[in-house]
Design an enzyme around this catalytic site. Structure first.
Site, mmCIF file in Angstrom:
data_model
loop_
_atom_site.group_PDB
_atom_site.id
_atom_site.type_symbol
_atom_site.label_atom_id
_atom_site.label_comp_id
_atom_site.label_asym_id
_atom_site.label_seq_id
_atom_site.Cartn_x
_atom_site.Cartn_y
_atom_site.Cartn_z
ATOM 1 N N GLU A 178 -9.189 11.480 2.367
ATOM 2 C CA GLU A 178 -8.835 10.686 3.553
ATOM 3 C C GLU A 178 -7.482 11.100 4.125
ATOM 4 O O GLU A 178 -6.581 10.280 4.290
ATOM 5 C CB GLU A 178 -8.822 9.196 3.211
ATOM 6 C CG GLU A 178 -10.205 8.629 2.965
ATOM 7 C CD GLU A 178 -10.220 7.111 2.850
ATOM 8 O OE1 GLU A 178 -9.164 6.524 2.541
ATOM 9 O OE2 GLU A 178 -11.281 6.514 3.071
ATOM 10 N N GLU A 377 -18.164 8.563 0.549
ATOM 11 C CA GLU A 377 -17.809 7.165 0.260
ATOM 12 C C GLU A 377 -18.493 6.271 1.272
ATOM 13 O O GLU A 377 -18.467 6.556 2.470
ATOM 14 C CB GLU A 377 -16.291 6.914 0.362
ATOM 15 C CG GLU A 377 -15.480 7.491 -0.759
ATOM 16 C CD GLU A 377 -14.010 7.070 -0.694
ATOM 17 O OE1 GLU A 377 -13.713 5.944 -0.221
ATOM 18 O OE2 GLU A 377 -13.157 7.872 -1.114
HETATM 19 C C1 BGP Z 1 -10.905 4.634 0.453
HETATM 20 C C2 BGP Z 1 -10.353 5.403 -0.712
HETATM 21 C C3 BGP Z 1 -10.852 5.000 -2.050
HETATM 22 C C4 BGP Z 1 -11.336 3.580 -2.160
HETATM 23 C C5 BGP Z 1 -11.978 3.013 -0.936
HETATM 24 C C6 BGP Z 1 -12.154 1.508 -0.919
HETATM 25 O O1 BGP Z 1 -9.892 4.443 1.378
HETATM 26 O O2 BGP Z 1 -10.605 6.781 -0.591
HETATM 27 O O3 BGP Z 1 -9.916 5.393 -3.001
HETATM 28 O O4 BGP Z 1 -10.559 2.783 -2.887
HETATM 29 O O5 BGP Z 1 -11.324 3.346 0.244
HETATM 30 O O6 BGP Z 1 -10.936 0.880 -0.649
HETATM 31 P P1 BGP Z 1 -10.415 -0.324 -1.515
HETATM 32 O O7 BGP Z 1 -10.333 0.168 -2.912
HETATM 33 O O8 BGP Z 1 -9.094 -0.694 -0.965
HETATM 34 O O9 BGP Z 1 -11.421 -1.399 -1.356
#
Ligand code: BGP
Length: 478
Positions: A178, A377
């Site tokens: 990201e 993701e």
């Molecule tokens: C993205 C990241 C992840 C992950 C996901 C969910 O931004 O790449 O590392 O954590 O989001 O976010 P969160 O964990 O804050 O719910």
């Protein structure tokens, strides 16, 4: 559309990041990472970033879900679901504990040898992110993180070390997770997680951000080139946080504001990765704002030589842009406001749920870049309730079903090439944003709460059997 099957070689799997599940933060010679100095926040409360590890603070990533010692048990469960791939990251601090050493830490390298062998035993392809919010803390203290050009060499050395070591075990790589997330400078921690940078009072945030991004992009391109030399079979991608910005109304001002937001927060990153040069609209922005960056001819050459093979994306939500202040809006730029979208639902953390936005996003990226797209993701963070040893998480399968359906429409009706789909947090893990354990994404429940209590026992949720069937039927049975 429901009945359509995706191709046989489609990469179904799940995604995690080392710092969010491994734990063992000081085991096997590992150094402290920037995630190790982040305390637990809560829903609506940011995490604190401390100057080193302080007593009487709770750091959820230190133990996480102890994947470091339990990975065999977890991989067996992933194999039961039929995973074809597993996306994780290599913790930089296991390999180079401080980040600037000349020689890697053999014990760290052995850990990933064993981990990858275990995956390959079940024919699960490792998909590896080189930098996922977990750079060595020492590089921040001594060098100022990605403010410093020296970081390019440190990162390239790290990447070269692991790409050479695992050249016969890992085919799919991504450089920076990201990378565009840090463009949302309103989040105080986004500069930290991505670049090890906390903005100082009085400094020009855009100058610091864009300089760091330029160094990261140059490093990324150098690694892409090097990786292809190490093994021409490597597929090396970038990874973008895909949050499409819709104009709030059809006024030309809103349309232009949305376009600018897309350029600054997404395309300027994708364009550099894919086309290998700084886009004209960013050069113009810098000129107009008197921003001068350290960019050498050699950097420009590297950028051109290291264009990515595919686009990895995270997709959780869409966003809406207004050119004027409206109810509930937040200013994110000059004449640019993020506004609530009345047409879509939200999760308990306020993230807009918009499955059609995924189809829209895939089309945007396909039309602009003509590259394969890997959805690395996607998922729903939710509060789960354990009942008689399981979780009835139909809300999660609903979310995933709708998104997979939109992905199939993009593939079959719009001609987008999607390589694979790895839902985020396939096993419950520590939230990156809030440090919570109880913001759960997994098909596998992990017994641990927001304060670190629990047995760490793993339980299959209802979604476990559901996802197994999705993979088995190549996405036909949703
Ligand atoms: C993205 C990241 C992840 C992950 C996901 C969910 O931004 O790449 O590392 O954590 O989001 O976010 P969160 O964990 O804050 O719910």
């Amino acid at each position: 559309m429901e009945k359509r099957k995706v191709p046989h070689d489609f990469l179904w799997g799940g995604a995690v990041a080392a710092h969010q599940l491994e734990g063992g933060y000081d085991k096997g010679g590992k150094g402290i990472s920037i995630a190790d100095v982040m305390t637990a926040g809560a829903n609506g409360k940011d995490r604190d970033i401390t100057k080193g590890i302080l007593p009487n603070h709770y750091y959820p990533n230190h133990e996480a879900i102890d994947f470091y010692t339990r990975y065999k048990e977890d991989i067996r469960l992933f194999a039961q679901m039929g995973f074809r791939c597993f996306r994780t990251s290599i913790a930089w601090t296991r390999i180079f504990p401080r980040g600037d050493e000349e020689k890697p830490n053999e014990e760290g390298l052995r850990f990933y040898d064993d981990l990858f062998d275990e995956l390959l035993k079940y024919h699960i392809e490792p998909v590896i992110t080189l930098s996922h919010f977990e750079m060595p803390f020492y590089l921040v203290e001594k060098y100022g993180g990605w403010r410093n050009r020296k970081l390019i060499d440190f990162f390239v050395t790290f990447a070269q070390t692991v790409m050479e070591r695992y050249k016969d075990k890992v085919k799919y790589w991504m450089t920076f997770n990201e990378i565009n997330n840090q463009a949302s400078v309103q989040n105080p921690w986004s500069g930290w997680t991505n670049s090890g940078i906390l903005y100082e009072k009085g400094e020009d945030v855009q100058t610091v951000l864009q300089q760091a991004v330029h160094y990261e992009m140059t490093a990324s391109a150098m690694v892409v080139k090097l990786g292809h030399e190490i093994n021409p079979e490597f597929q090396i991608g970038c990874m973008l946080a895909m949050v499409p910005f819709y104009p709030r109304t059809c006024s030309p001002q809103d349309e232009l504001a949305a376009q600018t937001a897309m350029e600054h927060r997404l395309y300027s990153y994708g364009d550099l990765h894919v086309f290998g040069e700084h886009p004209a609209y960013m050069e113009a922005f810098r000129r107009e704002h008197g921003i001068c960056l350290d960019i050498t001819d050699h950097d420009r050459k590297c950028l051109k030589e290291g264009c990515v093979d595919y686009i990895g994306i995270s997709y959780y939500m869409s966003s809406t842009i207004s050119s004027v202040e409206t109810e509930g809006s937040t200013q994110v730029g000059d004449g640019i406001y993020v506004a609530p979208n009345p047409y879509v639902a939200k999760n308990d953390w306020g993230w807009q749920i918009d499955p059609q936005g995924l189809r829209y996003s895939l089309n945007l990226l396909h039309q602009r870049y003509h590259k394969p797209i890997f959805i690395v993701e996607n998922g729903l963070g939710a509060y789960d309730k354990l009942e008689n040893g399981t979780v009835h998480d139909s809300y999660r399968t609903d979310y995933l079903r709708q998104h997979i359906l939109e992905m199939k429409k993009a593939m079959f009706l719009d001609g987008v090439l999607v390589m694979g789909y790895t839902p985020w947090g396939c096993i419950d893990l520590v939230s990156a944003g809030s440090g919570e354990m109880e913001k759960r994404y997994g098909f596998i429940y992990v017994d641990k709460d927001n304060h670190g209590n629990g047995t760490l026992e793993r339980r299959k949720k209802d979604s476990f059997a559901w996802y197994k069937q999705v993979i088995e039927s190549s996405g036909e049975i949703l």
